[in-house]
Design a protein around this motif. Sequence first.
Motif, PDB file in Angstrom:
ATOM      1  N   LEU A  99       7.083   3.693   3.310  1.00 17.37           N
ATOM      2  CA  LEU A  99       7.634   2.621   3.199  1.00 17.37           C
ATOM      3  C   LEU A  99       7.790   1.828   4.647  1.00 17.37           C
ATOM      4  O   LEU A  99       7.818   0.794   4.874  1.00 17.37           O
ATOM      5  CB  LEU A  99       9.063   2.743   2.609  1.00 17.37           C
ATOM      6  CG  LEU A  99       9.794   1.405   2.174  1.00 17.37           C
ATOM      7  CD1 LEU A  99       8.886   0.692   1.411  1.00 17.37           C
ATOM      8  CD2 LEU A  99      11.044   1.728   1.609  1.00 17.37           C
ATOM      9  N   ARG A 100       8.161   2.712   5.631  1.00 19.14           N
ATOM     10  CA  ARG A 100       8.431   2.216   7.132  1.00 19.14           C
ATOM     11  C   ARG A 100       7.083   1.561   7.897  1.00 19.14           C
ATOM     12  O   ARG A 100       7.162   0.615   8.386  1.00 19.14           O
ATOM     13  CB  ARG A 100       9.039   3.262   7.868  1.00 19.14           C
ATOM     14  CG  ARG A 100      10.345   3.528   7.516  1.00 19.14           C
ATOM     15  CD  ARG A 100      11.085   4.552   8.586  1.00 19.14           C
ATOM     16  NE  ARG A 100      12.433   4.630   8.151  1.00 19.14           N
ATOM     17  CZ  ARG A 100      13.339   4.896   8.966  1.00 19.14           C
ATOM     18  NH1 ARG A 100      12.919   5.596  10.385  1.00 19.14           N
ATOM     19  NH2 ARG A 100      14.673   5.321   8.823  1.00 19.14           N
ATOM     20  N   ARG A 101       6.129   2.351   7.433  1.00 17.76           N
ATOM     21  CA  ARG A 101       4.699   1.745   7.912  1.00 17.76           C
ATOM     22  C   ARG A 101       3.809   0.819   6.890  1.00 17.76           C
ATOM     23  O   ARG A 101       2.842   0.316   7.424  1.00 17.76           O
ATOM     24  CB  ARG A 101       3.688   2.906   8.095  1.00 17.76           C
ATOM     25  CG  ARG A 101       3.322   3.758   7.198  1.00 17.76           C
ATOM     26  CD  ARG A 101       2.170   4.812   7.489  1.00 17.76           C
ATOM     27  NE  ARG A 101       1.673   5.588   6.384  1.00 17.76           N
ATOM     28  CZ  ARG A 101       1.987   6.708   6.099  1.00 17.76           C
ATOM     29  NH1 ARG A 101       3.306   7.289   6.865  1.00 17.76           N
ATOM     30  NH2 ARG A 101       1.707   7.175   5.035  1.00 17.76           N
ATOM     31  N   GLN A 105       1.728   0.989  -1.559  1.00 16.42           N
ATOM     32  CA  GLN A 105       0.941   1.666  -2.761  1.00 16.42           C
ATOM     33  C   GLN A 105       1.257   3.144  -2.713  1.00 16.42           C
ATOM     34  O   GLN A 105       1.372   3.816  -3.581  1.00 16.42           O
ATOM     35  CB  GLN A 105      -0.566   1.313  -2.752  1.00 16.42           C
ATOM     36  CG  GLN A 105      -1.513   1.982  -3.607  1.00 16.42           C
ATOM     37  CD  GLN A 105      -2.848   1.643  -3.797  1.00 16.42           C
ATOM     38  OE1 GLN A 105      -3.410   1.248  -2.919  1.00 16.42           O
ATOM     39  NE2 GLN A 105      -3.668   1.922  -5.078  1.00 16.42           N
ATOM     40  N   ALA A 106       1.172   3.819  -1.698  1.00 13.05           N
ATOM     41  CA  ALA A 106       1.421   5.097  -1.429  1.00 13.05           C
ATOM     42  C   ALA A 106       2.840   5.398  -1.941  1.00 13.05           C
ATOM     43  O   ALA A 106       3.384   6.115  -2.736  1.00 13.05           O
ATOM     44  CB  ALA A 106       1.271   5.700  -0.157  1.00 13.05           C
ATOM     45  N   THR A 110       5.196   7.615  -5.185  1.00 13.29           N
ATOM     46  CA  THR A 110       6.366   8.421  -4.879  1.00 13.29           C
ATOM     47  C   THR A 110       7.712   7.777  -5.642  1.00 13.29           C
ATOM     48  O   THR A 110       8.547   8.682  -6.554  1.00 13.29           O
ATOM     49  CB  THR A 110       6.867   8.342  -3.392  1.00 13.29           C
ATOM     50  OG1 THR A 110       5.713   8.924  -2.737  1.00 13.29           O
ATOM     51  CG2 THR A 110       7.934   9.310  -3.209  1.00 13.29           C
ATOM     52  N   ALA A 111       7.795   6.496  -5.440  1.00 17.47           N
ATOM     53  CA  ALA A 111       9.055   5.896  -5.934  1.00 17.47           C
ATOM     54  C   ALA A 111       8.829   5.921  -7.547  1.00 17.47           C
ATOM     55  O   ALA A 111       9.858   6.457  -8.428  1.00 17.47           O
ATOM     56  CB  ALA A 111       9.164   4.389  -5.672  1.00 17.47           C
ATOM     57  N   GLY A 112       7.773   6.043  -8.013  1.00 17.18           N
ATOM     58  CA  GLY A 112       7.437   6.011  -9.505  1.00 17.18           C
ATOM     59  C   GLY A 112       7.900   7.125 -10.086  1.00 17.18           C
ATOM     60  O   GLY A 112       8.398   7.056 -11.421  1.00 17.18           O
ATOM     61  N   ALA A 113       7.625   8.439  -9.549  1.00 12.83           N
ATOM     62  CA  ALA A 113       8.089   9.785 -10.041  1.00 12.83           C
ATOM     63  C   ALA A 113       9.475   9.791 -10.041  1.00 12.83           C
ATOM     64  O   ALA A 113       9.869  10.374 -10.926  1.00 12.83           O
ATOM     65  CB  ALA A 113       7.172  10.647  -9.188  1.00 12.83           C
ATOM     66  N   ILE A 114      10.082   9.349  -8.963  1.00 13.57           N
ATOM     67  CA  ILE A 114      11.493   9.306  -8.789  1.00 13.57           C
ATOM     68  C   ILE A 114      12.017   8.480  -9.837  1.00 13.57           C
ATOM     69  O   ILE A 114      13.297   9.137 -10.501  1.00 13.57           O
ATOM     70  CB  ILE A 114      12.022   9.032  -7.374  1.00 13.57           C
ATOM     71  CG1 ILE A 114      11.525  10.155  -6.505  1.00 13.57           C
ATOM     72  CG2 ILE A 114      13.523   9.085  -7.211  1.00 13.57           C
ATOM     73  CD1 ILE A 114      11.699   9.991  -4.950  1.00 13.57           C
ATOM     74  N   ALA A 115      11.837   7.396 -10.136  1.00 10.07           N
ATOM     75  CA  ALA A 115      12.292   6.319 -11.109  1.00 10.07           C
ATOM     76  C   ALA A 115      12.259   7.175 -12.391  1.00 10.07           C
ATOM     77  O   ALA A 115      13.058   7.025 -13.224  1.00 10.07           O
ATOM     78  CB  ALA A 115      11.628   5.334 -11.067  1.00 10.07           C
ATOM     79  N   ASN A 135       7.455  -2.720  -7.975  1.00  6.60           N
ATOM     80  CA  ASN A 135       8.225  -2.657  -9.355  1.00  6.60           C
ATOM     81  C   ASN A 135       7.758  -1.366 -10.228  1.00  6.60           C
ATOM     82  O   ASN A 135       6.580  -1.500 -10.456  1.00  6.60           O
ATOM     83  CB  ASN A 135       8.493  -3.873  -9.888  1.00  6.60           C
ATOM     84  CG  ASN A 135       9.439  -3.583 -11.245  1.00  6.60           C
ATOM     85  OD1 ASN A 135       9.673  -2.535 -11.687  1.00  6.60           O
ATOM     86  ND2 ASN A 135      10.275  -4.444 -11.299  1.00  6.60           N
ATOM     87  N   THR A 136       8.506  -0.361 -10.125  1.00  3.85           N
ATOM     88  CA  THR A 136       7.984   0.879 -10.889  1.00  3.85           C
ATOM     89  C   THR A 136       8.100   0.874 -12.181  1.00  3.85           C
ATOM     90  O   THR A 136       7.297   1.512 -12.778  1.00  3.85           O
ATOM     91  CB  THR A 136       9.005   2.169 -10.480  1.00  3.85           C
ATOM     92  OG1 THR A 136      10.418   1.635 -10.815  1.00  3.85           O
ATOM     93  CG2 THR A 136       9.162   2.529  -8.874  1.00  3.85           C
ATOM     94  N   SER A 137       8.372  -0.205 -12.890  1.00  2.54           N
ATOM     95  CA  SER A 137       8.359  -0.452 -14.351  1.00  2.54           C
ATOM     96  C   SER A 137       6.924  -1.093 -14.548  1.00  2.54           C
ATOM     97  O   SER A 137       6.705  -1.190 -15.715  1.00  2.54           O
ATOM     98  CB  SER A 137       9.358  -1.504 -14.818  1.00  2.54           C
ATOM     99  OG  SER A 137      10.666  -0.662 -14.525  1.00  2.54           O
ATOM    100  N   ALA A 138       6.373  -1.431 -13.456  1.00  3.16           N
ATOM    101  CA  ALA A 138       4.712  -1.929 -13.749  1.00  3.16           C
ATOM    102  C   ALA A 138       3.882  -1.307 -13.058  1.00  3.16           C
ATOM    103  O   ALA A 138       4.138  -1.004 -11.853  1.00  3.16           O
ATOM    104  CB  ALA A 138       4.822  -3.683 -13.365  1.00  3.16           C
ATOM    105  N   PRO A 139       2.530  -1.219 -13.303  1.00  6.08           N
ATOM    106  CA  PRO A 139       1.489  -0.677 -12.658  1.00  6.08           C
ATOM    107  C   PRO A 139       1.153  -1.373 -11.133  1.00  6.08           C
ATOM    108  O   PRO A 139       1.681  -2.520 -10.967  1.00  6.08           O
ATOM    109  CB  PRO A 139       0.496  -0.595 -13.316  1.00  6.08           C
ATOM    110  CG  PRO A 139       0.730  -0.939 -14.772  1.00  6.08           C
ATOM    111  CD  PRO A 139       2.142  -1.797 -14.772  1.00  6.08           C
ATOM    112  N   TRP A 140       1.032  -0.675 -10.184  1.00 10.12           N
ATOM    113  CA  TRP A 140       0.607  -1.054  -8.873  1.00 10.12           C
ATOM    114  C   TRP A 140      -0.455  -2.207  -9.078  1.00 10.12           C
ATOM    115  O   TRP A 140      -1.416  -2.088  -9.846  1.00 10.12           O
ATOM    116  CB  TRP A 140       0.019  -0.005  -8.053  1.00 10.12           C
ATOM    117  CG  TRP A 140      -0.425  -0.845  -6.643  1.00 10.12           C
ATOM    118  CD1 TRP A 140      -1.620  -0.805  -6.163  1.00 10.12           C
ATOM    119  CD2 TRP A 140       0.484  -1.235  -5.672  1.00 10.12           C
ATOM    120  NE1 TRP A 140      -1.673  -1.249  -4.939  1.00 10.12           N
ATOM    121  CE2 TRP A 140      -0.582  -1.710  -4.590  1.00 10.12           C
ATOM    122  CE3 TRP A 140       1.833  -1.374  -5.466  1.00 10.12           C
ATOM    123  CZ2 TRP A 140       0.166  -2.187  -3.445  1.00 10.12           C
ATOM    124  CZ3 TRP A 140       2.472  -1.813  -4.337  1.00 10.12           C
ATOM    125  CH2 TRP A 140       1.374  -2.295  -3.207  1.00 10.12           C
TER     126      TRP A 140
END
Length: 878
Positions: A99-101, A105-106, A110-115, A135-140
């Motif tokens: 996120l910081r860099r 997409q990467a 990560t966020a999708g698995a946690i969500a 938005n983790t509710s929608a595909p990248w």
Amino acid sequence: MNKSELKPAIATGVDHSPIAVSFQGRERPASTFFLIFAAALVFPVLLFASLTAWTYVRAEQARAVERAQALAHELSAAVDRELAGPRLVMEALATSEDLRRGDLQAFHRTAGAIAEALGVTIVVRAPGEPRQLLNTSAPWGTALPLPNPAIAAFDRQVLQEKRPAVTNIIVGPLQKRLLATVIVPVLREGEVIYLLAVGIRVERLQSVFSGVSLDEGWLAAIVDSKGTIGARSIDPEAFVGKQAPTDWISHAMGRSGLWRGRNLLNLDVIAAYARSADTNWFAAVSVPTTVLNAPIWKALASMSAIGVLLLSLSVALASWAASHLTRAVGALQHAGIELEKNERVSAVTTPVREINEVGRVLAAAATEAQRREAHLRSILATVPSAMVVIDSRGRIQSFSATAEKLFGFTAEEVTGKNVSILMPEPDRSAHDGYIQHYLDTGERRIMGKGRVVLGRRKDGSKFPVELYVGEAKVDGETRFTGFLQDQTEKHRVEQELRQTQKMEAIGKLTGGVAHDFNNLLTVITGNLEMLEAKVGEKYRIYIEEAQEAADLAAQLTSSLLAFGRRMPLDPQLADIGELVSASSELLRRTLSETIVVRTGVRSGCRAVVDAGQLKNAILNLAINARDAMPKGGTLTLEVSKAELDQDYAREHPEVRPGQYVLIAVSDTGTGMTAEVREHAFDPFYTTKPQGAGTGLGLSSVYGFVKQSGGHVALYSEVGLGTTVRIYLPLVADKRDDALEGSAAPSLSKGKGELVLVVEDDERVRRVTISRLKQLGYQVLEAGNGPEALSILERTPGVELLFTDMVMPGGMSGADLAAASSKRFPDIPVLFTSGYAGPEIAAQAVAGVSRWLRKPYTIADLAAALRRAFGKEDRASVN
């Protein structure tokens, strides 16, 4: 009408002064019994009960309030604990190197698995930008909607304070569910580079109630800082997302406190509330006053029993008087109940003279009331009108059952209220002035006359009613009786009739003009084509300009025919998605570069439609959208399946319920005012500058869709844009043979086939014959249907009948084709027409699938002849 309105006033001449009588066999005044009873029993019991109740009520209420306050603080702390987990996870995610860099997409993986593990939605937004980046509710890579506007204030708070914040309850723009959102800043070198938000479904807040124990009848709720209910211990499905009572929202200003008022179930409650330290939300525990007072009354019953024992001596002294009075009052009560039920009142015989006299009056009044009520009910049962009775101050005195159905109010809801509650503005504010003016001056406006006015239902909707008002005097007071009849259906039928008459008139006008005008254009274009081959380059530019003008005139005539539903169509089963996709590619190349064209097409959307006319309709809508977006914008084309149900059909009588293919054309332009929307489909109506448009774009779309058995709906808001929705009947089965391509070579020569041309216009016939000979065909000619049949009888070898649709002499092209098919079934038929009425066109289409619309070019004629002679497309009239 209320029963009380049907009963006459009771007037008696009874002398109420006490009369001295003996105890046995004679009547006594009621005052004697009341005096003994009140002195011996009532006053001591009332004094004792009042003192006891006051002391106990105060103590019980204080105890319940203290417990409610403690539970409210406990729940507010539980809310903080419930939201602390997602917040800590977001603070940990905020330190992610991806996120910081900026590798979103990467981070999405990560966020999708946690969500998914937590059952939440994680969103990433850029500071100062309205759109979502992830938005983790929608595909990248999916286009994401704008966030809920209510979240902007919390974004600013997080950016300013650089620490997490919890929003109020919002509706998620993607999932359309109620969410509580925790916003966490993502910092890099002390600056906020992203806003990381986690959307938590409000259903999770229900778990906070599992740790508290509520008494029966008590209610607990979690409410955000704006008063939206997020969780509720009882019936959460019906109340979550609604606003708490307005009085409570304005009262709850501090960290904790008490509130007395009515809850959403309209119950009187005492509510304790406490504000959460982390989320700024409220936890409230409310106790209905009925539940709070229940143990009080139980205790008072016990205390009253003790009081009865203490007062037994007084009761013994008063029992003789009370027994006589009880029997007398009971008899009178029974008579009153019979009168209330509108039954025959029995004779009252008691030791009390006044009660006997009242009983006789009640019996007479009941008899008269029954007679009058039966008469009035027989009248009201046969009158379809609603009846409303008001007094001289406009207050409703009577409200009939028909009026209840008409306005949506019950008689109890409106009785005693001002009749203006049934009126919209401006009559609502001015009505009392109308009554007063009449009472002061006697000037009549609507008294005794019928007039159509607007009524207002309970839900706020307006509707026309025909009103008749009469006046009467009741006990010296003026009463007004209004009879009302709903005119909604009558107005709707009149409006539909006017629209039908207008469309029929326009259709007849455009059809008559188009027939002659297209014949003239056929002559013009035909002669221009032949002239073009005989002149040099010097004059070719003039011929091309004349041909272009003739084409524009033909397009104008086609638009008029489409609006009047007189356009001869060539309907074929087609995949609407493919047609729209092909049109979108053309629009991308032709529209301004500032306009973005987006498409959303669902497969399997098939309908029977003239593909060329559908493409023209989409092009017309796209041009209108372009003109509405002078500075650029987005044009969206969508194809999907839709169902129009019975409710929609009732609102739009021209629509048949069923499955449809929906083609939606939307823009983000300037939108339309209400006046423009009302006339948008009228022919020659345009808001463009003079010379910039004919005003036939939307009207031709309207006519084409209606002629194709479909429906058009227009939605527009000023400043927001416009959407035109085209509904075409869905075809469920797929017929591949009907989807074959119709493209033909630009010019195809004949091989000497013999063609019979039937055309009543000599100039058109001459041009047609010249073109056919130029294409290599042999030609016979006839000026009408009977002449053509005669030629067919005496001339063998005719291989094609090429006939106009509308001809004089009582035989149309369809009649000629039908007669020809009976005698010469192997001869195919090709129709041409500049205009054909729907009834004639329907006869032709039933047996012939090939049309050649006037005016046409020699290339159009060659292609039509090729299809007519082709084995796969050959059709004969059955």
